[in-house]
Scaffold this motif. Structure first.
Motif, short mmCIF file in Angstrom:
data_model
loop_
_atom_site.label_atom_id
_atom_site.label_comp_id
_atom_site.label_asym_id
_atom_site.label_seq_id
_atom_site.Cartn_x
_atom_site.Cartn_y
_atom_site.Cartn_z
N THR A 83 50.02 -2.67 -18.49
CA THR A 83 49.99 -4.19 -18.28
C THR A 83 49.56 -4.31 -16.94
O THR A 83 48.74 -5.13 -16.30
N LEU B 264 49.41 -18.18 -17.17
CA LEU B 264 49.05 -18.25 -18.69
C LEU B 264 47.92 -16.94 -18.81
O LEU B 264 47.86 -16.33 -19.66
N LEU B 265 47.08 -16.73 -17.85
CA LEU B 265 46.06 -15.65 -17.72
C LEU B 265 46.86 -14.36 -17.73
O LEU B 265 46.58 -13.43 -18.42
N ILE C 277 48.51 -13.77 -21.27
CA ILE C 277 47.58 -13.25 -22.25
C ILE C 277 47.03 -11.65 -22.07
O ILE C 277 46.98 -11.14 -22.89
N ILE C 278 46.81 -11.38 -20.71
CA ILE C 278 46.52 -10.00 -20.56
C ILE C 278 47.98 -9.10 -21.05
O ILE C 278 47.63 -7.86 -21.63
N SER C 279 49.21 -9.75 -20.68
CA SER C 279 50.20 -8.89 -20.89
C SER C 279 50.29 -8.74 -22.57
O SER C 279 50.47 -7.74 -23.15
N TYR C 280 49.98 -9.68 -23.23
CA TYR C 280 50.03 -9.65 -24.94
C TYR C 280 48.71 -8.81 -25.21
O TYR C 280 49.05 -7.83 -26.19
N LEU C 281 47.75 -8.80 -24.73
CA LEU C 281 46.70 -7.92 -25.12
C LEU C 281 46.84 -6.41 -24.76
O LEU C 281 46.64 -5.70 -25.57
N TYR D 183 56.30 -10.77 -18.05
CA TYR D 183 55.13 -10.35 -18.61
C TYR D 183 54.88 -8.68 -18.38
O TYR D 183 53.75 -8.15 -18.84
N THR E 115 46.85 -6.39 -14.95
CA THR E 115 47.03 -7.80 -14.20
C THR E 115 46.86 -7.59 -12.61
O THR E 115 46.59 -8.64 -11.97
#
Length: 483
Positions: free
Chosen positions: A176, A15-16, A19-23, A168, A180
């Motif tokens: 990304t 999940l973390l 989230i980083i991938s999305y941002l 991701y 990550t």
């Protein structure tokens, strides 16, 4: 450990990552996937590269290998420092001066079309095999501690693993990955530090001074081997470490792509300097952990596993506390994905630029589609290679990684050395043939070295032999520069 707890840890971790991938993948361009827009802070790249360099191989294989070869691996690590200095002072300035996206474009500029394609091919071969081995190691651990309990076969767990990596990274690419990898390095370092503290505490060791004294007193902590015939001889290991670093970092699109996302050459060199210092210390920590793990087994009368790679996972999941086991799971997941995610991005970049020439051969509106297809294909290739390696592996993975590197990176070492240190013109069409013959000759010499070389046994330095044979072949099929 309870499989439900492990699943909760893994789910929270991903999940973390998502989230980083999305941002990091919002409002990205096609260029962002390959270069990160060249805006990465150098300290972020340096920290993230630690995790990518160490991977699951270091996390699991290095502590276990202490039982076989003491601290001799640290001789290789000391050689790393020379390799990283060479990268910072010789290779990085070259790459920045040419403003490269794929570092193998240098070979086309220096030698020609066939040399360029040969270099890119050997990178793809090397990274596909090396990274697949790394993921295989961690997938085996996850199979043991999680998927076996649920009756899920190994191929399904591997498919899940590589699919999550693809999910991701497929949008943000290297941008990304830089972020990550930072998170994953943090988890991995916390895991090894916590493991050392908890195991030392169980052994009744308190304080850094007592810990150091305990490790030094252990016969397995010997660092230097001066037996010239042994594969673990200091000079062989040191030289191997230097050259392994040059090829597996400086001539590797995966590692250099991160460096090339820095704003300028000064930032990239600062990244390399601090990264080197931290990496040496972290490798020493893994070796210290290895001594403690063997001492823990002796004190508690625990039977050692048949494979040294299984030592740390076995203790963490079957003998340590739930907290220590959870920390191990986090660390091993972080170690696996920090290497594999950047590899998929680098393989995609190399194939798109070096073989498809994506910017020249495809219109802007098609480039993203092509890139996504290539990214997915390499994900599938990694999946298949992992399964293949499961069928044939029978030795410590840390050794396997370096053995493969010795044969697949040798031609790259020879090509770049010849290009940088001579001005001779090579017969370009002969280069693929030389690159195929050099590793074969190196293998034959290595196989018969004891008989032919008065008992001399090749270790990781077969890479140097391979690169030297490649250099010699290029010299034979070359002529002086014409003015």
């Amino acid at each position: 450990m309870n499989s439900n707890l492990i699943l909760l840890v893994i789910t929270s971790y991903f999940l973390l990552l998502f989230i980083i991938s999305y941002l990091t993948s919002r409002k990205v361009s096609q260029e962002t996937f390959f270069t990160g827009d060249r805006e990465s802070p150098w300290f972020l790249v340096a920290f993230g590269m630690i995790g990518a360099s160490l991977s699951g191989v270091t996390f699991i294989s290095v502590p276990g290998e202490v039982g076989n070869t003491n601290f001799y691996y640290f001789q290789v690590v000391l050689g790393y420092t020379v390799g990283y200095l060479t990268i910072a002072k010789v290779l990085l300035p070259l790459y920045y001066r040419m403003n490269l996206v794929s570092i193998y474009a240098y070979l086309q500029d220096r030698f020609g079309f066939w040399s360029y394609k040969t270099g890119a091919f050997f990178f793809i071969l090397s990274r596909t095999l090396g990274s697949s081995i790394r993921v295989f190691l961690v997938a085996g651990v996850l199979q043991l501690i999680l998927f076996d309990d649920w009756g899920i076969p190994f191929w399904v767990s591997v498919l899940i693993t590589v699919s999550l990596i693809w999910l991701y990274t497929h949008r943000g690419g290297i941008k990304t990955v830089v972020w990550t990898d930072t998170l994953q390095t943090l988890f991995m370092l916390l895991a090894v530090g916590t493991s050392i503290y908890l195991v030392a505490k169980d052994l009744g060791i308190s304080g850094a001074g007592e810990l150091a004294a305990n490790v030094v007193a252990d016969s397995r902590s010997g660092i230097f081997n001066w037996d010239w015939q042994a594969g673990t001889n200091f000079f062989k290991q040191f030289a191997s470490g230097a050259f392994i670093t040059i090829v597996m970092t400086g001539l590797d699109q995966d590692m250099m792509q991160k460096n090339l996302t820095c704003r300028n050459i000064g930032d990239a060199q600062k990244n390399m300097f601090w990264f080197t210092i931290i990496l040496v210390f972290v490798n020493l920590c893994f070796l210290v952990l290895g001594v403690l793990l063997y001492q823990y087994c002796e004190v508690n009368n625990i039977t050692l596993p048949l494979r040294t790679d299984d030592l740390y996972p076995m203790l963490a999941t079957e003998h340590f506390s739930v907290f220590a086991g959870t920390v191990f799971v986090l660390g091993i997941i972080a170690a696996a994905y920090s290497s594999a995610d950047s590899t998929l991005t680098a393989l995609t970049t190399s194939f798109c630029y070096d073989f498809l020439d994506i910017e020249r051969n495809y219109p802007k509106d098609r480039q993203q589609t092509i890139r996504k297809k290539v990214h997915l294909i390499f994900t599938g290739i990694m999946f298949l290679v992992i399964l293949l390696f499961r069928w044939i592996n029978d030795q410590s993975v840390i050794n396997t990684v370096f053995v493969i590197a010795g044969y697949t990176y040798g031609p790259l070492l020879g090509l770049y050395s010849f290009g940088l240190f001579t001005k001779r013109i090579v017969k370009d069409k002969a280069v693929p043939w030389i690159a195929a013959i050099a590793p074969l000759l190196a293998f034959i010499v290595s196989l018969n070295s004891k008989k032919w070389l008065f008992g001399y046994e090749f270790g990781f330095e077969v890479l140097i032999l391979n690169g030297g044979l490649m250099f010699l072949g290029l010299l034979i099929f070359s002529q002086k520069e014409r003015f």
